[in-house]
Design an enzyme around this catalytic site. Sequence first.
Site, mmCIF file in Angstrom:
data_model
loop_
_atom_site.group_PDB
_atom_site.id
_atom_site.type_symbol
_atom_site.label_atom_id
_atom_site.label_comp_id
_atom_site.label_asym_id
_atom_site.label_seq_id
_atom_site.Cartn_x
_atom_site.Cartn_y
_atom_site.Cartn_z
ATOM 1 N N LYS A 296 0.808 -1.227 0.000
ATOM 2 C CA LYS A 296 0.000 0.000 0.000
ATOM 3 C C LYS A 296 0.842 1.278 0.000
ATOM 4 O O LYS A 296 0.454 2.291 -0.563
ATOM 5 C CB LYS A 296 -0.936 -0.001 1.215
ATOM 6 C CG LYS A 296 -2.032 -1.064 1.161
ATOM 7 C CD LYS A 296 -3.027 -0.767 0.054
ATOM 8 C CE LYS A 296 -4.200 -1.732 0.072
ATOM 9 N NZ LYS A 296 -5.081 -1.534 -1.111
ATOM 10 N N GLU B 32 -9.705 5.865 3.125
ATOM 11 C CA GLU B 32 -10.558 4.784 3.605
ATOM 12 C C GLU B 32 -9.657 3.586 3.827
ATOM 13 O O GLU B 32 -8.596 3.481 3.207
ATOM 14 C CB GLU B 32 -11.634 4.450 2.572
ATOM 15 C CG GLU B 32 -11.208 3.491 1.450
ATOM 16 C CD GLU B 32 -10.146 4.045 0.507
ATOM 17 O OE1 GLU B 32 -10.024 5.275 0.413
ATOM 18 O OE2 GLU B 32 -9.422 3.230 -0.120
ATOM 19 N N SER C 262 1.754 -9.608 -0.983
ATOM 20 C CA SER C 262 1.443 -8.182 -0.926
ATOM 21 C C SER C 262 1.575 -7.569 0.459
ATOM 22 O O SER C 262 1.739 -6.366 0.591
ATOM 23 C CB SER C 262 0.035 -7.943 -1.463
ATOM 24 O OG SER C 262 -0.886 -8.745 -0.766
#
Lengths: 405, 274
Positions: free
Chosen positions: A98, A120, A387
Amino acid sequence: MAEISRELLAGVPDQNGHFGEYGGRYVSETLMSALDDLDRLYTRLSADPEFQRELDADLANYVGRPSPLYEATRWAEQFGGARIFLKREDLNHTGAHKVNNTVGQALLARHMGKTRIIAETGAGQHGVASATVAARLGMECQVYMGEEDVRRQALNVYRMKLLGAEVIPVTSGSRTLKDAMNEAMRDWVTNVDDTYYIIGTVAGPHPYPKLVRDFQSVIGREARQQCLEITGKLPAALVACVGGGSNAIGLFYPFLTDDRVAMYGVEAAGLGLDTGEHAAPLSAGRPGILHGNRTYLMQDENGQILHTHSVSAGLDYPGVGPEHAWLKDIGRVNYVTADDREALDAFVQLNRREGIMPALESSHALAYAARLAPTLGSDDVVIVNLSGRGDKDIHIVAEINGIEF
Amino acid sequence: MSRIAECFAALEQSGRRALIPYVVAGDPGQEVTVPVMHKLVAAGANIIELGVPFSDPMAEGPVIQLAHERALANNVSLSTVLSMVREFRDQDQATPVLLMGYANPVARMGYSKFADAAQAVGLDALLTVDMPPEEVAALNIELQRAGLDNIFLVAPTTPLPRIEKITERASGFVYYISLKGVTGAGHLDMIEVANKVGEIRARCSLPVVVGFGIKDADSAAAVARIADGVVVGSALVQLMALAAERGENADGIAGAAAALLADMRAGMDAGQTG
């Protein structure tokens, strides 16, 4: 397998953000001008070598890139077939892919002169990554998070608070990621003058799906080069989990014109596709309009968005990035599923055999790779996008195993 | 001439402004909506705006979000809303009815099927909050074929060249959102609203109505002095919710809504003449 030419790829998205019949900009009029501003700024900066240098420096010195491409030999040997490599996005600063995106969007926010960041979050990884860059830039940061996810991801909630961000629990609708996104949009409509909204995935109104893809594509660019260096050839297959789809598009995008590289996007089958308790819009949904873009959605016959279920909060979303919808329709990427149980098994196995704790999101990709590898030859290479790391999920796994701390 | 055009022409004749109440169809109960519509007309409404419930009403504040949730709990779909319009039309052939909602329920029904059904039940217009002019071409073809007006929003953040892009595609009237924010928020800066309404009027001949932030007779009267119409939503929805919580029946709930509307009507009409 469908082939994509460079020319076709260069035209996607078009200037209004359309990936074929998907994407676009379906938002309230109040936001249209802000999106135009963002689009213009991003178009200018993405062609600016100085901006690229700034971004590359942050990725190297702050995020810790490049992330390794690690061959998971002992984990893979139990399946037979292909060699499996893990793209170690879990080793990034803040523990997931991210941050590649939030570092990039933070630079955009600074160039736009914004003083406040909102985001969010589902699993909390994007919230943490947003709070992190906000702390670094000295900006105010508020993170919207569904009440249900606040409960499931208490560790990340506290982490965001330590970073100086305010976490706002969202109590409307299903109290998960989609509702957090609704609430962030409402905040942005109200505070559009001073606020930058960092969307965490490749969904939302144009230009977000494009710019998040571009920022995440560093994953695939590195993996492609690393794979060539280590193995002397391109991988036979790529595997990544798909919630909104940012880690998957990040890995896939730089390989899209490599016709022989097969790609598998793994959606969360939850308790099983036939139970309705899942989060697999590409596998079991149909096209519709939500959160600013046209894409595959989990929806009922009246167009109401359905409740989703996945053991992994980060995949618990009824939509998916519009570029994935397009890649599905043209047949370039195969969208498959793994359920809660398979993901939990993969979580345990990777811990035991490699000493690596994957996020439950990434565990879905691992679970599918375990099925795929035996169908390939021993010379073939599979790259799985790891990830994120799984520390945040320890208490969920413990709860499922009936352990209380 | 469409019902909406006739409505504004008649108001122009009598020197009055349009009063446009918004209620969410099926909130707080399915059986309440049509009686409320009739009572609102009797209390001075000129156009009725019916909210189509949606699971993810991104542009709504807390009051109207809850109304959407209640309506969905009552199993109200876009088809249900259209049948409410049909029922209303049995007794009232004059008052224009407008649906306000989000794109997905309309897209799921199919633009063509929606337009046919809307025409058949006597609907007059559609306002799709999350369908800006850039994305509206396919829907607009169907609406025009069925003789329905397509109502567009203009926001405080809309730059001047965009106003033209919007009004080129608009029909019926233009809806100016008077606040940056969600429904039910804040207070109005009347000078800013007047400026923007002026800018819109300079660019199109359609009536301009103002919504967001209008909650009582005074704010309705103030807006009526500078615009062609006034929309009231959250204040009405809140009154109806409170009446339902008190255990009032459909009549009582409709009465609560009608009382506020009558007040606003009186305020607006006094403001016009006085």
